[in-house]
Structures are given as C-alpha cells and as structure tokens.
Design a protein around this motif. Structure first.
Motif, PDB file in Angstrom:
ATOM      1  N   ASP A   1      -2.373  17.091  -5.751  1.00  0.00           N
ATOM      2  CA  ASP A   1      -2.617  15.650  -6.391  1.00  0.00           C
ATOM      3  C   ASP A   1      -3.883  15.357  -6.255  1.00  0.00           C
ATOM      4  OD1 ASP A   1       0.312  15.429  -7.001  1.00  0.00           O
ATOM      5  OD2 ASP A   1       0.557  14.670  -5.104  1.00  0.00           O
ATOM      6  N   LEU A   2      -4.554  14.545  -7.068  1.00  0.00           N
ATOM      7  CA  LEU A   2      -5.959  14.125  -7.024  1.00  0.00           C
ATOM      8  C   LEU A   2      -5.941  12.654  -6.793  1.00  0.00           C
ATOM      9  CD1 LEU A   2      -7.484  16.205 -10.125  1.00  0.00           C
ATOM     10  CD2 LEU A   2      -7.934  16.580  -7.496  1.00  0.00           C
ATOM     11  N   PHE A   3      -6.995  12.226  -5.680  1.00  0.00           N
ATOM     12  CA  PHE A   3      -6.874  10.812  -5.580  1.00  0.00           C
ATOM     13  C   PHE A   3      -8.498  10.715  -5.545  1.00  0.00           C
ATOM     14  CE2 PHE A   3      -3.156  11.946  -3.558  1.00  0.00           C
ATOM     15  CZ  PHE A   3      -2.325  10.769  -3.708  1.00  0.00           C
ATOM     16  N   PHE A   4      -8.916   9.796  -6.484  1.00  0.00           N
ATOM     17  CA  PHE A   4     -10.204   9.423  -7.001  1.00  0.00           C
ATOM     18  C   PHE A   4     -10.644   8.060  -6.011  1.00  0.00           C
ATOM     19  CE2 PHE A   4      -9.106  12.195 -10.349  1.00  0.00           C
ATOM     20  CZ  PHE A   4     -10.232  13.126 -10.143  1.00  0.00           C
ATOM     21  N   GLY A   5     -11.372   8.331  -5.075  1.00  0.00           N
ATOM     22  CA  GLY A   5     -11.975   7.128  -4.290  1.00  0.00           C
ATOM     23  C   GLY A   5     -12.369   7.418  -2.995  1.00  0.00           C
ATOM     24  N   GLN A   6     -12.782   6.714  -1.953  1.00  0.00           N
ATOM     25  CA  GLN A   6     -13.578   6.841  -0.608  1.00  0.00           C
ATOM     26  C   GLN A   6     -12.592   7.072   0.374  1.00  0.00           C
ATOM     27  OE1 GLN A   6     -16.794   7.147  -0.069  1.00  0.00           O
ATOM     28  NE2 GLN A   6     -15.939   7.878   1.741  1.00  0.00           N
ATOM     29  N   ALA A   7     -12.473   8.283   0.968  1.00  0.00           N
ATOM     30  CA  ALA A   7     -11.661   8.642   2.179  1.00  0.00           C
ATOM     31  C   ALA A   7     -12.414   8.145   3.531  1.00  0.00           C
ATOM     32  CB  ALA A   7     -11.675  10.013   2.004  1.00  0.00           C
ATOM     33  N   GLU A   8     -11.409   7.663   4.373  1.00  0.00           N
ATOM     34  CA  GLU A   8     -11.941   7.277   5.696  1.00  0.00           C
ATOM     35  C   GLU A   8     -10.882   7.573   6.744  1.00  0.00           C
ATOM     36  OE1 GLU A   8     -11.356   2.482   6.159  1.00  0.00           O
ATOM     37  OE2 GLU A   8     -12.896   3.173   4.671  1.00  0.00           O
ATOM     38  N   PHE A   9     -11.091   8.168   7.795  1.00  0.00           N
ATOM     39  CA  PHE A   9     -10.127   8.595   8.698  1.00  0.00           C
ATOM     40  C   PHE A   9      -9.494   7.156   9.417  1.00  0.00           C
ATOM     41  CE2 PHE A   9     -12.247  12.579   8.244  1.00  0.00           C
ATOM     42  CZ  PHE A   9     -10.917  13.377   8.377  1.00  0.00           C
ATOM     43  N   VAL A  10      -8.127   7.152   9.451  1.00  0.00           N
ATOM     44  CA  VAL A  10      -7.691   6.179  10.275  1.00  0.00           C
ATOM     45  C   VAL A  10      -7.240   6.725  11.806  1.00  0.00           C
ATOM     46  CG1 VAL A  10      -5.386   4.643  10.608  1.00  0.00           C
ATOM     47  CG2 VAL A  10      -6.596   4.961   8.423  1.00  0.00           C
ATOM     48  N   ASP A  11      -6.746   8.023  11.801  1.00  0.00           N
ATOM     49  CA  ASP A  11      -6.225   8.839  12.690  1.00  0.00           C
ATOM     50  C   ASP A  11      -6.449  10.238  12.422  1.00  0.00           C
ATOM     51  OD1 ASP A  11      -4.059   9.427  11.997  1.00  0.00           O
ATOM     52  OD2 ASP A  11      -3.120   7.764  12.911  1.00  0.00           O
TER      53      ASP A  11
ATOM     54  N   THR B   1      -9.651   4.241  -0.207  1.00  0.00           N
ATOM     55  CA  THR B   1     -10.015   3.148  -0.917  1.00  0.00           C
ATOM     56  C   THR B   1     -10.691   3.182  -2.295  1.00  0.00           C
ATOM     57  OG1 THR B   1     -12.353   2.819   0.116  1.00  0.00           O
ATOM     58  CG2 THR B   1     -10.511   2.023   1.499  1.00  0.00           C
ATOM     59  N   GLY B   2     -10.431   2.133  -3.156  1.00  0.00           N
ATOM     60  CA  GLY B   2     -11.342   1.866  -4.354  1.00  0.00           C
ATOM     61  C   GLY B   2     -10.547   2.989  -5.557  1.00  0.00           C
ATOM     62  N   THR B   3      -9.146   3.613  -5.421  1.00  0.00           N
ATOM     63  CA  THR B   3      -8.561   3.976  -6.463  1.00  0.00           C
ATOM     64  C   THR B   3      -8.176   3.051  -7.422  1.00  0.00           C
ATOM     65  OG1 THR B   3      -6.290   4.041  -5.503  1.00  0.00           O
ATOM     66  CG2 THR B   3      -7.779   5.615  -4.488  1.00  0.00           C
ATOM     67  N   VAL B   4      -7.602   3.491  -8.559  1.00  0.00           N
ATOM     68  CA  VAL B   4      -7.123   2.959  -9.993  1.00  0.00           C
ATOM     69  C   VAL B   4      -6.288   2.027  -9.254  1.00  0.00           C
ATOM     70  CG1 VAL B   4      -8.363   4.362 -11.644  1.00  0.00           C
ATOM     71  CG2 VAL B   4      -6.011   4.864 -10.891  1.00  0.00           C
ATOM     72  N   LYS B   5      -5.331   2.526  -8.361  1.00  0.00           N
ATOM     73  CA  LYS B   5      -4.000   1.854  -7.840  1.00  0.00           C
ATOM     74  C   LYS B   5      -4.181   0.875  -6.440  1.00  0.00           C
ATOM     75  CE  LYS B   5      -1.065   5.545  -9.595  1.00  0.00           C
ATOM     76  NZ  LYS B   5       0.029   6.322  -9.210  1.00  0.00           N
ATOM     77  N   GLY B   6      -5.556   0.939  -6.142  1.00  0.00           N
ATOM     78  CA  GLY B   6      -5.757   0.366  -4.835  1.00  0.00           C
ATOM     79  C   GLY B   6      -5.690   1.001  -4.017  1.00  0.00           C
TER      80      GLY B   6
ATOM     81  N   MET C   1       0.692  -1.371  -0.134  1.00  0.00           N
ATOM     82  CA  MET C   1       0.020  -0.051  -0.073  1.00  0.00           C
ATOM     83  C   MET C   1       0.854   1.214   0.040  1.00  0.00           C
ATOM     84  SD  MET C   1      -2.858   1.248   2.826  1.00  0.00           S
ATOM     85  CE  MET C   1      -3.729  -0.233   2.566  1.00  0.00           C
ATOM     86  N   ALA C   2       0.748   2.240  -0.942  1.00  0.00           N
ATOM     87  CA  ALA C   2       1.472   3.460  -1.081  1.00  0.00           C
ATOM     88  C   ALA C   2       1.195   4.360   0.061  1.00  0.00           C
ATOM     89  CB  ALA C   2       1.278   3.996  -2.244  1.00  0.00           C
ATOM     90  N   VAL C   3       2.118   5.084   0.519  1.00  0.00           N
ATOM     91  CA  VAL C   3       1.874   6.135   1.659  1.00  0.00           C
ATOM     92  C   VAL C   3       2.388   7.498   1.029  1.00  0.00           C
ATOM     93  CG1 VAL C   3       2.230   6.752   4.037  1.00  0.00           C
ATOM     94  CG2 VAL C   3       2.019   4.369   3.372  1.00  0.00           C
ATOM     95  N   TYR C   4       1.516   8.561   1.094  1.00  0.00           N
ATOM     96  CA  TYR C   4       2.144   9.895   0.797  1.00  0.00           C
ATOM     97  C   TYR C   4       1.865  10.910   1.794  1.00  0.00           C
ATOM     98  CZ  TYR C   4       1.313   7.572  -3.665  1.00  0.00           C
ATOM     99  OH  TYR C   4       1.135   6.702  -4.846  1.00  0.00           O
ATOM    100  N   ASP C   5       2.842  11.829   1.807  1.00  0.00           N
ATOM    101  CA  ASP C   5       2.983  12.600   2.857  1.00  0.00           C
ATOM    102  C   ASP C   5       2.498  14.288   2.268  1.00  0.00           C
ATOM    103  OD1 ASP C   5       3.422  11.455   5.296  1.00  0.00           O
ATOM    104  OD2 ASP C   5       5.531  10.841   4.385  1.00  0.00           O
ATOM    105  N   TYR C   6       1.574  14.903   2.874  1.00  0.00           N
ATOM    106  CA  TYR C   6       1.339  16.423   2.494  1.00  0.00           C
ATOM    107  C   TYR C   6       1.107  17.232   3.517  1.00  0.00           C
ATOM    108  CZ  TYR C   6       0.004  13.912  -2.061  1.00  0.00           C
ATOM    109  OH  TYR C   6      -0.090  13.220  -2.924  1.00  0.00           O
ATOM    110  N   ASP C   7       1.140  18.594   3.392  1.00  0.00           N
ATOM    111  CA  ASP C   7       0.762  19.478   4.459  1.00  0.00           C
ATOM    112  C   ASP C   7      -0.649  19.556   4.675  1.00  0.00           C
ATOM    113  OD1 ASP C   7       3.610  20.306   4.618  1.00  0.00           O
ATOM    114  OD2 ASP C   7       3.190  21.529   2.612  1.00  0.00           O
ATOM    115  N   VAL C   8      -1.445  19.483   3.728  1.00  0.00           N
ATOM    116  CA  VAL C   8      -2.874  19.544   3.827  1.00  0.00           C
ATOM    117  C   VAL C   8      -3.676  18.767   2.866  1.00  0.00           C
ATOM    118  CG1 VAL C   8      -4.870  21.172   3.589  1.00  0.00           C
ATOM    119  CG2 VAL C   8      -2.798  22.012   4.217  1.00  0.00           C
ATOM    120  N   ILE C   9      -4.349  17.948   3.615  1.00  0.00           N
ATOM    121  CA  ILE C   9      -5.516  16.828   2.879  1.00  0.00           C
ATOM    122  C   ILE C   9      -7.072  17.451   2.875  1.00  0.00           C
ATOM    123  CG2 ILE C   9      -6.548  14.683   2.695  1.00  0.00           C
ATOM    124  CD1 ILE C   9      -4.172  13.483   4.111  1.00  0.00           C
TER     125      ILE C   9
END
Length: 466
Positions: free
Chosen positions: A110-120, A127-132, A1-9
């Motif tokens: 950066d755009l991510f097309f999928g369902q967002a859910e908080f882990v923390d 979930t559900g992006t073209v890359k998993g 699973m890919a992990v990306y770091d940002y300043d703001v989501i």
C-alpha cells in the motif's frame, strides 16, 4: 481519521525504501510505504541519480556527434540547450516511475503519498494525503527518507540564478558561464555535463585535489580531462559570500578572489530528510546534518525502528541504499539473508567515468603492504579503438607475495561496468582471489574486459624477475 494496521511501515520510496519494502513483502509481511512526493522513486528517481545520469548520457552523445569526423558528412557540429537535453531525462524518469509503481502493485504494497511523522514507536501519522490525515500502525518502522542538498543560511537559494543539485533540473536556459561550488562527486559530474554543453565552468574545491578518496592517479586523470574541457579548477578555496543580481552571480572567496558567472550551482554536502519526522516522539535525535545513527544491523536507538540509505550517511550511494534497505528488513524479520553492506564500489559518472573498489596505492603504501600494479590503457585495446573511446585505463593492485587482488581502479568509458569483473574475483575466498584468474581465463575479443588480461600480464611481468 482512518487507521490502518501493518507488519512493517517504510518511510520513503527511494532505493533504500524500495529495497526494504519489497524484501518484507516477499517474506509475507503486510507493508505500507509513505512517500512525500506525488509518485514513487524518491529523490534518486526525480532529482538525483536518474536525471543526472540521463543528462550525462545525452551530453556524451552530443560530444561524440560534435567530435567524430564521420558525422561531418551529416552536418556541422550542433549546439544543444540545457532544457532540450533535459527532456530526455524527463522521459527516463516517467519510465522509472511507471516501472516502480507496478512493482508495488504487484507485491500488494500500500502506498500513501503525504508527510510522515511519528506519534510513537508504533504509530505514524500521514498528513496531506488525498483522503486527509491517516494513521498507520506497525510493530516495526524503517526510515528511508533520503537526503537533500545542504543549504547554508547565508546564500539566497530563492534567487533565480542560484541553484543546488535539486533545483538545477529546473534551469530553463543554458548559461554561458557557471560557478560550481563543491568538487565532490555531484559537483564533478555536473562540471562534466555543463562543460560538455559548451559552458565555461569554474569548479571550486575546498580540498587540495579532486575526490581525494580516489587513487591519486585516477584523481589526477579526472583533473586533466576536466581542464582539457575548459573547466577551471580552483583548489583549497572556501566561499565567503555569494551575491546575485539580475545579470549574474559574484562569488567571493576567503582567499580574496572574486569570480563572476551567469549562474551559481551549490554542490557542497547533503542533509538527511528528518526534520519533519518528529523524531523526538520516539526518543531519537538526528545529528547536525540531519542523519540518524544506526548500528551494524541498521537499528536505531529506538526499539523496532530501523534506518537505511542516505539518511544514515556513508556511503550515500543508490546502489548501497537498495542493499541496505533489504538488509534492514531482513534483520528486522530475523531472516538469515542479512548482511552488513560494506563492499561497495565507487561509481562516478563524470566524462569519462570512474569506478573503483578496494584499497588505493596511497592506503597500501601507508599500511606497508607489499603490492604491485598491473595497468592496461584503453588506447591499446581493440574495443576502445573501435568504439572511439581511447581515453582511460584499468589498474589492478595485487599482493606481490600471494597475488591476491587488493584494489581495482578504472577510469574511462564503461568504467562502472568494467569494475564488477574485478570485484567478483576480489570477493572470492582464499586462493580463488588471484590475479592469475585473468591470465588463465579466455575473454571475448574484442571487449573492454580484455583490459583485465592485459593489466594482469603487465603486473605479473613486473614481479617475474624478483
């Protein structure tokens, strides 16, 4: 699973999400936007503001063609189907998506097309992006997920004759009769649209008058013109049950009335899109309508988490959502351009349209404010006569003693544009907010803006003998 770091989501790419993301990017932050649909724009672009206003514009053009005697030299009045009119809206939607996608690319968001859910509080799973599944991390998160039509459990929205304000855009035919339940902004707008296509509409209102937050005179004008277009308005009614079969829909009201129509459109309330976010993982809980509570800086109770747009409730307007998004990101980044968004004009795209800002006559009377009224009727302005849009009026409420403008109320063609002139003067500080501005300023002629001068002179004449 890919992990990306940002300043703001930012979760959501509607007006609020776009405003937040663009503002943060312009301030030099690395930003990611998560969108559940397969293209940007949110429900505003795909299911709400843009398609419904594009539909309205097309219907308004049809009405003009069918009622203007000049066009009889071209041919007889024409009938247009709902799906045919909808194609115009689809073209506008694609143009909007293309434009907004370019905005994100140009600002390196950066755009991510999928369902967002908080882990923390600092981690969001997509979930559900073209890359998993992908994991995003950031110190700050802005929730701008918007809203969707509220759907009571006792109505079968899977039936092909029962629609809400999202699914109505999939209507593949033009019904002869239509029941619209809910006479708020969305219900009133769709009543205008369908009656303009020749559909007989029953508009069911749970209140004693349409859009009761409006100035009563404006509300009464809307009621008159809807009825004039064969819309049957039923006030103080509450539904008991909705039963659909293969030939139509029967609405039973608690008053004992029963109404039958070819189709049924539910326009009664909206719910925030929060049920899939796993808010409990960050210590938040949405209210019964799925909305998130925020303070006057758009901060939630969870540290580092902001929310804006329809997901927080009032005023639930695209115009306000964009500014709320910008404000939320400004506060988050400790920028000096933060402002709380409370100066919001009302824009209602019925036919004719309505726009207002400030106090109503009813509010000023209740508050015992010494006010006077200046009115201009569009039928008396040259521009309205030239354009063939004589229906409407501009109403200026001002303080009798200080001449400060207290409210602007407009009904008629271009109302949502006209109101901004009055808004600009209302927002001036001290003596600069004065109805005298409209008397002492030369306006282009002929224009609809001339109505301000006419209304101002009429208002001042009313107090000249006091």
């Amino acid at each position: 699973m890919a992990v990306y770091d940002y300043d703001v989501i930012v979760i959501g790419s509607g007006p609020a999400g776009e405003g937040a993301a663009m503002n943060a990017a312009k301030k030099g932050r690395r930003v990611a936007v998560i969108e559940t649909q397969n293209s940007v724009g949110g429900n505003c672009t795909h299911k709400g503001t843009i398609p419904s206003k594009a539909l309205r514009h097309s219907v308004k053009q049809i009405i003009e063609f069918n009622t203007n005697p000049m066009f009889r030299d071209i041919g007889e009045p024409r009938w247009f189907s709902f799906p045919k009119v909808l194609k115009r809206a689809e073209k506008v939607i694609s143009n909007q998506v293309m434009m907004r996608t370019n905005f994100y690319a140009r600002n390196r968001i950066d755009l991510f097309f999928g369902q967002a859910e908080f882990v923390d509080k600092t981690t969001v799973l997509v979930t559900g992006t073209v890359k998993g599944d992908e994991t995003l991390r950031a110190k700050n998160v802005i929730i701008a997920t918007g809203s969707r039509p509220y759907k009571p459990d006792n109505i079968d929205f899977t039936h092909p004759r029962i629609y809400n304000s999202d699914t109505i855009l999939t209507l593949s035919h033009t019904p002869r009769t239509l029941i619209i339940y809910g006479a708020g902004v969305i219900g009133s707008e769709y009543a205008s649209i369908f009656s303009g296509l020749g559909v007989k509409v029953d508009l069911i209102d749970s209140m004693d008058r349409l859009l009761s937050f409006l100035d009563a005179e404006i509300s009464d004008s809307l009621s008159y013109h809807l009825r004039n277009n064969a819309v049957k308005i039923r006030h103080n009614e509450v539904y008991d049950k909705v039963v659909a079969d293969e030939r139509g829909v029967t609405l039973s009201l608690k008053s004992g009335k029963m109404i039958r129509a070819d189709a049924f459109l539910w326009c009664n309330g909206r719910s925030g899109n929060t049920d899939m976010l796993k808010l409990d993982n960050i210590g938040l809980e949405a209210n019964g309508r799925g909305q998130i509570e925020v303070d006057e800086h758009y901060r939630t109770k969870a540290e580092g988490i902001y929310a804006c747009g329809d997901v927080i409730g009032w005023p639930a307007l695209a115009s306000a959502a964009l500014d709320q998004g910008r404000a939320a990101s400004s506060d988050m980044l400790k920028a000096e351009d933060f402002r709380y968004i409370n100066d919001v004009p009302t824009g209602i795209y019925t036919i004719p349209e309505i726009s207002s800002i400030g106090k109503t006559e009813e509010q000023l009377t209740e508050e015992c404010v010494p006010y006077e009224v200046g009115q201009a009727f569009f039928k008396d302005t040259a521009r309205a006569q030239i354009s063939g849009e004589p229906v409407g009026m501009l109403k200026i409420l001002f303080n009798r003693d200080t001449l400060a403008i207290l409210g602007i109320h407009c009904f008629g063609d271009q109302a949502s544009e006209i109101v901004h002139i009055g808004q600009a003067i209302m927002n001036q500080k001290g003596e600069a907010n004065s109805i005298n501005y409209f008397v002492n300023t030369t306006f282009n002629y002929p224009t609809m803006a001339e109505a301000y001068r006419v209304a101002a002179i009429a208002g001042l004449n009313r107090i000249s003998n006091l």
